[in-house]
Scaffold this active site. Structure first.
Site, short mmCIF file in Angstrom:
data_model
loop_
_atom_site.label_atom_id
_atom_site.label_comp_id
_atom_site.label_asym_id
_atom_site.label_seq_id
_atom_site.Cartn_x
_atom_site.Cartn_y
_atom_site.Cartn_z
N HIS A 1 -42.85 -11.77 10.42
CA HIS A 1 -44.13 -11.20 9.96
C HIS A 1 -44.13 -11.11 8.56
CE1 HIS A 1 -44.31 -9.24 14.02
NE2 HIS A 1 -42.88 -9.06 14.08
N ASP B 1 -34.42 -16.52 17.69
CA ASP B 1 -35.38 -15.60 17.99
C ASP B 1 -36.28 -15.40 16.58
OD1 ASP B 1 -36.94 -13.45 18.91
OD2 ASP B 1 -35.41 -11.91 18.51
ZN LIG Z 1 -37.80 -13.40 21.00
#
Ligand SMILES: [Zn+2]
Length: 452
Positions: free
Chosen positions: A315, A311
């Site tokens: 950012h 995952d």
């Molecule tokens: Zn994800």
């Protein structure tokens, strides 16, 4: 054997155990595995006797933000991080801009990324209420999976209606495809966030309360129940709690076709880290209690967990540097640190290398239909290889990593275990986690075949 392109000699991690030998590579494929004493005529010989030779990692869950949010990451930087981390195949999530809901958008994204990738890549598509009739078109484009987001996304993309969920599962089952599910109850989210905000809660723990273990388990149970009739191959993404692991374990024992993904951060960080790192550790599902972390490790030990994917969802530091937990975006990088972090767990005796290879390479390749061209070291397979040094100790620093975002929630963590070489289709693309050869990655389709 004569005229090989590459030969690697050392301890080879095979499904049946670790074996000494030499992997002989020709034309991007493993031609054979021979005795260490066998003489091999080869253009390049890598003497790996201090290292272990693993199949390259297959990360089925990355967000490389391209196209759309390339100030956070782009395909060059994301796949640089992958190559540096021993990852030779990535599957990119469909929440790029625009979200990958149609064949037209899929093909545009694929064309945009071709020729820019440092590792092999497959692309995932969205399943949402408005595109069930378009899933067969996306399947024809060679989407590797169909991803459903069950909470906390824009309404058009929200998969929270049982009838529509069932339609999607049946449709993808008929296509012999895979459906991935992000698991959270939209109902819990919609009720809890206004309550928490009204009581003045802005802290990191409030975010965890809005996405509770019960919320995850509730949605998971709904998906599994529907799938008992639909019989689709389902991947439960980012399973993060002991409760979820216990529930899914009982269904798996009954042979329901469901696969469990866990992330390195849900195995290695807890809600104490969320308190410490605040918005920088905000991710969905949230970091959980140490009891949940122990529950996930127990599930991994008894075989309930099928794969570890990251995952990877970066950012910028500026976007994360906020005090109010509701205001900052969720997600953080992980693709470059996943293998070293899990090697460190091998050094600590928590799992062994064959199990690590199973969870990080063989099983994801099998589940997404890329095996045996990918995910295993055996004759006929593509020569995707991670050579690892289990003795090297180092400290993780965001500024040393290749992700564009330049930071990591594992900052300052000391690990024992590093990547010596990353080999993609017989070519050395990284040495000591520095890229040596770029843009060798190709688009990968079912069967693990590559397309230039
Ligand atoms: Zn994800």
């Amino acid at each position: 054997m004569t005229s090989a392109d590459l030969a690697l000699s050392g301890r080879i991690v095979l499904p049946e155990g670790i074996s000494q030998g030499t992997i002989v590579v020709k034309n991007g494929q493993i031609q054979g595995i021979v005795e260490l004493t066998a003489k091999v005529d080869t253009a390049v010989q890598l003497d790996c006797d201090r290292y272990f030779i693993l199949p390259g990692v297959v990360d089925s869950h990355v967000h490389f933000r391209d196209p759309g949010s390339t100030h956070k990451e782009d395909f060059e930087t994301g796949t640089s991080a992958a190559a540096a981390g021993g990852v030779t195949t990535v599957m990119d999530m469909p929440n790029t801009e625009p979200w990958v809901t149609s064949a037209e958008i899929f093909n545009r994204k694929m064309k945009l990324l071709k020729g820019r990738s440092n590792v092999d890549f497959a692309l995932e598509a969205v399943a949402c209420p408005g595109n069930i009739s378009m899933l067969s078109g996306l399947n024809a484009c060679r989407a590797v999976s169909f991803e459903a987001f069950t909470a906390d996304v824009p309404e058009a993309l929200l998969m929270n209606d049982d009838f529509i969920l069932f339609e999607a599962l049946k449709t993808v089952a008929n296509l012999n495809g895979i459906m991935g599910f992000y698991l959270e109850s939209q109902s819990f989210w919609e009720h809890l966030v206004p309550q928490l905000k009204a009581s003045g809660r802005n802290d990191a723990e409030a975010f965890g309360e809005a996405k509770s273990p019960l919320s995850e388990a509730t949605m998971m149970t709904r998906v599994i129940s529907l799938n008992q009739a639909a019989k689709c191959n389902v991947v439960l993404r980012q399973v993060s709690t002991q409760l979820s692991a216990d529930i899914v374990s009982s269904y798996k024992q009954r042979g329901v076709p469901i696969y469990v993904e866990v992330t390195p951060h849900n195995l290695l960080l807890t809600n104490h880290d969320l308190k410490r790192l605040k918005c920088f550790a905000k991710i969905s599902p949230p970091l959980r209690s140490s009891q949940d972390v122990n529950g996930l490790w127990a599930a991994l030990g008894r075989g309930t967990v099928d794969m570890i994917s990251t995952d990877h969802s970066p950012h910028t530091a500026e976007e994360k540097a906020r005090d109010e937990i509701w205001e900052c975006p969720g997600g953080f990088p992980g693709v470059e640190t996943s293998l070293p972090l899990m090697l460190d767990q091998v050094s600590r005796g928590r799992l062994d290398l064959p199990k690590l290879a199973l969870l990080m390479s063989t099983n994801p390749a099998k589940i997404f239909g890329l095996y045996p061209r990918k995910g295993v070291l055996r004759p006929g397979s593509q020569a995707d290889i991670a050579v690892v040094d289990l003795h090297r100790e180092w400290e993780i620093r965001g500024s040393d990593l290749h992700s564009k975002c330049g930071w990591t929630p594992f900052e300052g963590r000391k690990v024992k275990g590093a990547i010596k070489y990353t080999v993609l289709s017989g070519k050395i693309i990284a040495e000591d986690s520095e890229l040596t050869l770029k843009k060798q990655g190709l688009f990968v389709i079912k069967g693990g075949h590559r397309e230039s």
